[in-house]
Design an enzyme around this catalytic site. Structure first.
Site, short mmCIF file in Angstrom:
data_model
loop_
_atom_site.label_atom_id
_atom_site.label_comp_id
_atom_site.label_asym_id
_atom_site.label_seq_id
_atom_site.Cartn_x
_atom_site.Cartn_y
_atom_site.Cartn_z
N GLU A 10 -16.59 101.94 82.29
CA GLU A 10 -17.12 101.26 83.01
C GLU A 10 -17.48 99.72 82.67
O GLU A 10 -17.86 98.98 83.10
CB GLU A 10 -18.71 101.68 83.36
CG GLU A 10 -19.62 102.16 82.28
CD GLU A 10 -20.48 100.93 81.59
OE1 GLU A 10 -20.80 100.08 82.66
OE2 GLU A 10 -20.72 101.01 80.27
N GLN A 100 -34.15 100.73 73.51
CA GLN A 100 -33.43 101.99 73.59
C GLN A 100 -32.17 101.78 72.47
O GLN A 100 -31.82 102.68 71.77
CB GLN A 100 -32.68 102.21 74.84
CG GLN A 100 -33.79 102.72 75.68
CD GLN A 100 -33.09 103.48 76.96
OE1 GLN A 100 -32.26 102.71 77.51
NE2 GLN A 100 -33.51 104.65 77.28
N GLN A 286 -28.70 108.94 79.17
CA GLN A 286 -29.20 108.56 78.11
C GLN A 286 -29.63 109.75 77.32
O GLN A 286 -30.03 109.48 75.95
CB GLN A 286 -30.63 107.73 78.52
CG GLN A 286 -30.33 106.43 78.99
CD GLN A 286 -31.35 105.78 79.74
OE1 GLN A 286 -32.54 106.11 79.76
NE2 GLN A 286 -31.05 105.14 80.82
N HIS A 307 -20.59 105.56 83.81
CA HIS A 307 -21.57 105.17 82.62
C HIS A 307 -21.67 106.20 81.71
O HIS A 307 -21.45 106.22 80.43
CB HIS A 307 -22.80 104.97 83.25
CG HIS A 307 -23.43 103.56 82.48
ND1 HIS A 307 -24.26 103.77 81.37
CD2 HIS A 307 -23.55 102.31 82.51
CE1 HIS A 307 -24.86 102.85 81.07
NE2 HIS A 307 -24.14 101.59 81.64
#
Length: 340
Positions: A10, A100, A286, A307
Site C-alpha cells: 500500500e 503506536q 494493528q 495495509h
C-alpha cells in the site's frame, strides 16, 4: 542492515512506523527507501518525522535522512530507555500514530514511561484516540501490557492542537492471544462530537444513526466540546462485545452532509456486525505486530486489507514468525506462529 522498499504494497507510512517499532525492539538497523511512495505527497510529513524523532530519542538511535520530505532513512537503535517524553507534531498530524510507533517498544524499556504527544487526535487518515482507548489497548492488556491513554484535549484536522498522554510500564514478554469469536453484544452506542460548530450537525448525525441502527435514548450521545478545540466534527460508533470492542469513525467535512457522515460510519459498523468476526479491518492490521512479538496468536477479521498484508511482510523481515492470512466468504482469519 535490513533493507526495505517503502513503495511495496500500500506504499504508506505504516511500513516506516512498523519498521521503527521492530527495529527498536530487536536492535536491528534498517534502511528504507521510497518512503510513502504510494501517497500524493511522498516522503516524510510532520507526523512521520515526529515518529522518527520519538523513536530516535527513546532508543538513542543513530539516524540519517530525518528531515521533512526525505524519502530515504537509515535507523540504527541502541537500548530503549524509559522516562518522561514530550513530542509536538506542530500540525494536525496524528498523535495516535506517533504513540503506536513507540508504545510497544517502551514495553521493553528499563523503566516506566510517560509519553505526551500534541497534534491531531481526530484525523481522517488515522485511528481516533477513542479507538486506542476502547479497542486496541484493552487487547494489549489481555496480553499482559500495562498501558493507559488519556485524551487531554481534542484536536481536529486541519488545526490540530490536541494532546494525548500514554503511561507505559515495562512488559518484556507479551502473552499470546487467541481471538476467534467476539462473544455476545454488551453495549452499542454512537457519539456525535462537535467543537466550534453548531450542535445541529451532531444531532442530525445521531438521528440518522438512530434510524439506521434502531438505537434510541442513551445509545445516541451528544458530545459538545469547547469551541477553542475546533472547528471539528466526528461521529463515533462503539460496539462492545464480550471479547473485543470496535470503534468506527467518520468525520465531518465542508460540503459533506451530516447524513453522509453518519452513513459512512454505519457502513463499516454494519459490515463488521454481519461478518461475525472478532475484529474489524483496522484493528486487524494493528493486532499483528503485538501477536508477532508474543510469538503467536490468531484472530478473525471482517476484512484483511492491503495495509494489513503489507504490515505482515514488514514484520516478517524483523521477527522469526509466519503470518498466514486466509480470506473466507464472511470473515477472514489471521494466524501468527513462530518459525524458530
Amino acid at each position: 542492515m535490513i533493507e526495505l522498499d517503502g513503495a511495496v504494497g500500500e506504499g504508506g507510512g505504516q511500513i516506516l512506523r512498523s519498521a521503527l517499532t521492530l527495529s527498536m525492539i530487536t536492535g536491528q538497523a534498517f534502511c528504507i527507501k521510497n518512503i510513502r511512495a504510494g501517497r500524493k505527497k511522498p516522503g516524510l510529513l510532520r507526523q512521520h518525522l515526529v515518529a522518527v524523532q520519538a523513536a530516535t530519542q527513546i532508543s538513542d538511535a543513530t539516524v540519517t535522512g530525518a528531515q521533512l520530505g526525505s524519502q530515504t532513512l537509515v535507523f540504527a537503535p541502541k537500548a530503549i530507555k524509559g522516562g518522561d517524553y514530550q513530542f509536538a507534531i506542530g500540525s494536525a498530524g496524528s498523535c495516535t500514530l506517533v504513540l503506536q510507533t513507540v508504545m510497544l517498544a517502551l514495553l521493553h524499556a528499563d523503566g516506566p514511561s510517560t509519553v505526551r504527544v500534541s497534534g491531531g487526535t481526530h484525523n481522517p487518515m488515522a485511528p481516533p484516540a477513542q479507538f486506542l482507548q476502547r479497542a486496541y489497548i484493552p487487547l494489549l492488556r489481555k496480553m499482559g501490557a500495562d498501558i493507559d491513554i488519556e485524551l487531554l484535549r481534542s484536536g481536529f484536522y486541519p488545526a490540530g492542537g490536541g494532546c494525548v498522554v500514554a503511561t507505559i510500564a515495562p512488559c518484556p514478554q507479551l502473552r499470546q492471544l487467541t481471538l476467534m469469536e467476539r462473544g455476545a453484544r454488551v453495549e452499542g452506542y454512537a457519539e456525535g462530537i462537535v467543537a466550534g460548530l453548531p450542535a445541529s450537525i451532531a444531532l442530525r448525525e445521531l438521528e440518522c444513526v438512530g434510524l439506521g441502527m434502531n438505537w434510541t435514548g442513551d445509545q445516541l450521545r451528544m458530545r459538545g466540546l469547547p469551541g477553542e478545540q475546533g472547528p471539528g466534527n466526528a461521529l463515533l460508533i462503539t460496539l462492545e462485545y464480550e471479547h473485543a470492542t470496535e470503534v468506527f469513525c467518520a468525520f465531518g467535512e465542508k460540503m459533506v452532509r451530516a447524513e453522509t457522515v453518519a452513513k459512512d460510519a454505519m457502513h463499516e459498523a454494519r459490515r463488521y456486525i454481519a461478518s461475525q468476526a472478532a475484529v474489524g479491518e483496522h484493528l486487524a492490521d494493528q493486532l499483528m505486530l503485538p501477536m508477532a512479538l508474543a510469538g503467536g496468536g490468531s484472530f478473525t477479521a471482517d476484512v484483511i486489507s492491503q495495509h494489513a498484508i503489507t504490515n505482515a511482510e514488514v514484520i516478517g523481515r524483523f521477527l522469526p514468525v509466519a503470518i498466514t492470512l486466509e480470506e473466507g466468504e464472511q470473515r477472514s482469519t489471521c494466524t501468527v506462529r513462530a518459525t524458530a
